[in-house]
Structure formats: structure tokens, C-alpha cells
Scaffold this motif. Structure first.
Motif, short mmCIF file in Angstrom:
data_model
loop_
_atom_site.label_atom_id
_atom_site.label_comp_id
_atom_site.label_asym_id
_atom_site.label_seq_id
_atom_site.Cartn_x
_atom_site.Cartn_y
_atom_site.Cartn_z
N ASP A 37 -43.17 -6.73 -64.50
CA ASP A 37 -44.71 -6.62 -64.07
C ASP A 37 -45.23 -5.28 -64.65
N GLY A 38 -46.45 -4.80 -64.51
CA GLY A 38 -47.15 -3.74 -65.21
C GLY A 38 -46.33 -2.25 -64.82
N LYS A 39 -46.17 -2.24 -63.51
CA LYS A 39 -45.56 -1.11 -62.94
C LYS A 39 -44.02 -0.92 -63.46
N GLU A 40 -43.48 -1.95 -63.55
CA GLU A 40 -42.02 -1.86 -64.28
C GLU A 40 -42.13 -1.40 -65.70
N ALA A 41 -43.10 -1.85 -66.29
CA ALA A 41 -43.49 -1.93 -67.77
C ALA A 41 -43.59 -0.39 -68.15
N LEU A 42 -44.32 0.17 -67.24
CA LEU A 42 -44.59 1.64 -67.67
C LEU A 42 -43.22 2.62 -67.28
N GLU A 43 -42.74 2.35 -66.32
CA GLU A 43 -41.32 2.84 -66.06
C GLU A 43 -40.38 2.60 -67.18
N GLU A 44 -40.15 1.42 -67.61
CA GLU A 44 -39.24 1.19 -68.59
C GLU A 44 -39.55 2.01 -69.94
N PHE A 45 -40.97 1.90 -70.18
CA PHE A 45 -41.35 2.38 -71.22
C PHE A 45 -41.12 3.81 -71.54
N HIS A 46 -41.14 4.53 -70.23
CA HIS A 46 -40.69 6.24 -70.46
C HIS A 46 -39.38 6.67 -70.33
N SER A 47 -38.30 5.37 -69.81
CA SER A 47 -37.10 5.64 -69.70
C SER A 47 -36.32 5.12 -71.09
N TYR A 48 -36.76 3.87 -71.32
CA TYR A 48 -36.13 3.19 -72.38
C TYR A 48 -36.68 3.79 -73.78
N ILE A 49 -37.91 4.27 -73.76
CA ILE A 49 -38.56 4.57 -75.05
C ILE A 49 -38.28 3.67 -76.39
N PRO A 50 -39.07 2.58 -76.26
CA PRO A 50 -38.93 1.61 -77.39
C PRO A 50 -39.53 1.85 -78.44
N PRO A 60 -48.32 -8.91 -62.93
CA PRO A 60 -48.65 -8.45 -61.36
C PRO A 60 -48.63 -6.86 -61.38
N TYR A 61 -49.29 -6.53 -60.30
CA TYR A 61 -49.63 -5.01 -60.19
C TYR A 61 -50.41 -4.22 -60.95
N ILE A 62 -50.06 -4.11 -62.20
CA ILE A 62 -50.83 -3.64 -63.04
C ILE A 62 -50.89 -4.72 -64.53
N ASP A 63 -52.31 -5.29 -64.88
CA ASP A 63 -52.26 -6.05 -65.92
C ASP A 63 -52.10 -5.44 -67.16
N GLY A 64 -51.74 -6.29 -68.26
CA GLY A 64 -51.59 -5.75 -69.54
C GLY A 64 -52.32 -4.81 -70.29
N MET A 65 -53.67 -5.25 -70.04
CA MET A 65 -54.80 -4.33 -70.63
C MET A 65 -54.47 -2.81 -70.39
N ASP A 66 -54.25 -2.65 -68.87
CA ASP A 66 -54.12 -1.44 -68.24
C ASP A 66 -52.93 -0.59 -68.78
N VAL A 67 -51.93 -1.70 -68.78
CA VAL A 67 -50.53 -1.02 -69.38
C VAL A 67 -50.74 -0.54 -70.77
N LEU A 68 -51.38 -1.31 -71.65
CA LEU A 68 -51.70 -0.77 -72.86
C LEU A 68 -52.56 0.52 -72.89
N LYS A 69 -53.45 0.53 -72.18
CA LYS A 69 -54.27 1.69 -72.05
C LYS A 69 -53.59 3.14 -71.73
N ALA A 70 -52.90 2.79 -70.67
CA ALA A 70 -51.73 3.79 -70.38
C ALA A 70 -50.67 4.33 -71.35
N ILE A 71 -50.28 3.26 -72.13
CA ILE A 71 -49.35 3.71 -73.33
C ILE A 71 -49.97 4.51 -74.41
N ARG A 72 -51.38 3.97 -74.67
CA ARG A 72 -52.05 4.80 -75.84
C ARG A 72 -52.68 5.95 -75.41
N LYS A 73 -52.70 6.32 -74.02
CA LYS A 73 -53.07 7.55 -73.75
C LYS A 73 -51.98 8.75 -74.13
#
Length: 228
Positions: A37-50, A60-73
Motif C-alpha cells: 500500500d502507499g503508506k508502507e511504500a513511503l516507509e520502505e522507501f525511506h528505510s530501504y533506500i532503493p 490503498p491508503y495513499i494512491d500511486g500518484m501521491d506516493v510519486l509526488k512524495a518521492i519527488r519532493k
């Protein structure tokens, strides 16, 4: 993870799709992490550093577009969007928000692997030559191909420099000789792995001395630029 082609974060709420992608990527030589889900995606993005994110649009929770926006910030990490056939998806918007590519499900594993490889190579090429690296007694300027070690400029042929830069910018990661041949010399280079060994030997001769970093041989695998 050291010794892999790269770290890929797989984000999809369909566990079967995640498992299939995960299997193909791991068998190819990538390290992977999965989020559903989107929430888990952002958590893993910060901890896993892909090194790259495969991102489903409908989450679920946060859609892909909003996850993309958060990553790009905060990051330019490559992102490939995943979308189902027939799903309403504004491709232009996705690319404008910063996606590097998109692929429609269902897709052939070979196509996905080719997209991942192409995006990573393009990303690495775009960022190559833009960074100045500094370590203990060592200064590497990729803009001018200049190396200063122990307050002295060290002359190096282009490929020698590029090998040093590639190892240093990926510090503490292990690369096989074949990976270094592909990334530094190019996939079509007709030489063999001894080319890498010769260049490593020359680098060590020019950069010998006590430092908090060194070019390490990982027996049975390849080389890494180790920073202690």
C-alpha cells in the motif's frame, strides 16, 4: 545490497503480482523489497533506500500518484509506474509528476527487466559527471576528470578515472568484473575481465598509502570501494 544489480522497491496491492516480479528480479540479480500500500511504500522507501521503484497506480491508503509526488519532493530515484490494461490513467500526468517510465499489466517479464535496465542506465548516465566526491586525502571531480590524492593531482586515462569514479560513487557496494565491464566500458566492449584487473592494479599503484578508504578485492566476487 552489495553484489547486486541494484535495489528495487516493488509496490503493488496484488500479492501474486509482487511475488512474480520479485521472483524474476531476484533471479536476474536484483535485491528487492515489497510494499502493498502507499503508506508502507513511503516507509520502505525511506528505510530501504532503493535504486528504483516499481509503483502501482491504484493503491490503498495513499494512491500511486501521491506516493510519486512524495518521492519527488525529496529524491530523483527512478520510478516506473505500473498500470492495469483498461485502467484510467493519465500517462502525461504521470510523466509530468516525475515518473521515468510506465508499463501496462499484464506484461512480459523480459519487457519489465528491459525497462528497468534502460531506466537505471539512463539515470546513471544523466548523473554521471555531475558529482564531486571527497574522501580522506582523495578528491574526485567528475566534471573535469580530475583526481587529487594527498594534495597531488593524479593523472589518469579516462577509463581508469571512470572505473574509480563508478566504484567511489557506489561506495561499499561489491561489483563483479562483468558488471564493471558493462557499466564502465559498455555492454558491447569486446574485452574480458582481465581488463578490470589491470585497471584496478594501476589505480592501487597510484593511490597507495594509508587512508580510511581502499579498493578492496572481494574474493570470488569482484571489487568494491570500501569506506571505513
Amino acid at each position: 545490497m552489495e553484489g547486486t544489480l541494484g535495489k528495487v522497491l516493488i509496490v503493488d496491492d496484488d500479492e501474486n503480482i509482487c511475488d512474480i516480479i520479485n521472483m524474476y528480479l531476484m533471479n536476474t540479480g536484483y535485491d528487492t523489497c515489497i510494499a502493498h500500500d502507499g503508506k508502507e511504500a513511503l516507509e520502505e522507501f525511506h528505510s530501504y533506500i532503493p535504486d528504483l521503484v516499481l509503483l502501482d497506480i491504484m493503491l490503498p491508503y495513499i494512491d500511486g500518484m501521491d506516493v510519486l509526488k512524495a518521492i519527488r519532493k525529496e529524491s530523483e530515484t527512478p520510478v516506473i509506474l505500473l498500470t492495469a490494461r483498461g485502467e484510467t490513467f493519465d500517462k502525461v500526468l504521470g510523466l509530468e509528476l516525475g515518473a521515468d517510465d510506465y508499463i501496462v499489466k499484464p506484461f512480459e517479464p523480459k519487457e519489465l527487466l528491459a525497462r528497468i535496465k534502460a531506466v537505471l542506465r539512463r539515470y546513471n548516465a544523466d548523473n554521471k559527471g555531475k558529482e564531486i566526491l571527497t574522501f580522506d586525502n582523495l578528491y574526485i571531480d567528475a566534471n573535469s576528470y580530475k583526481v587529487i590524492y594527498a594534495d597531488k593531482e593524479i593523472k589518469m586515462p579516462p577509463k581508469e578515472f571512470e572505473l574509480l569514479y563508478y566504484l567511489a560513487v557506489n561506495k561499499n557496494k561489491v561489483f563483479t568484473r562483468e558488471q564493471l565491464l558493462c557499466e564502465v566500458w559498455g555492454y558491447d566492449y569486446p574485452g574480458d575481465s582481465r581488463t578490470v584487473d589491470v585497471h584496478i592494479k594501476r589505480l592501487r599503484e597510484k593511490l597507495e598509502g594509508e587512508s580510511s578508504w581502499q579498493i578492496e578485492t572481494v574474493w570470488g566476487v569482484g571489487y568494491k570501494f570500501e569506506v571505513k
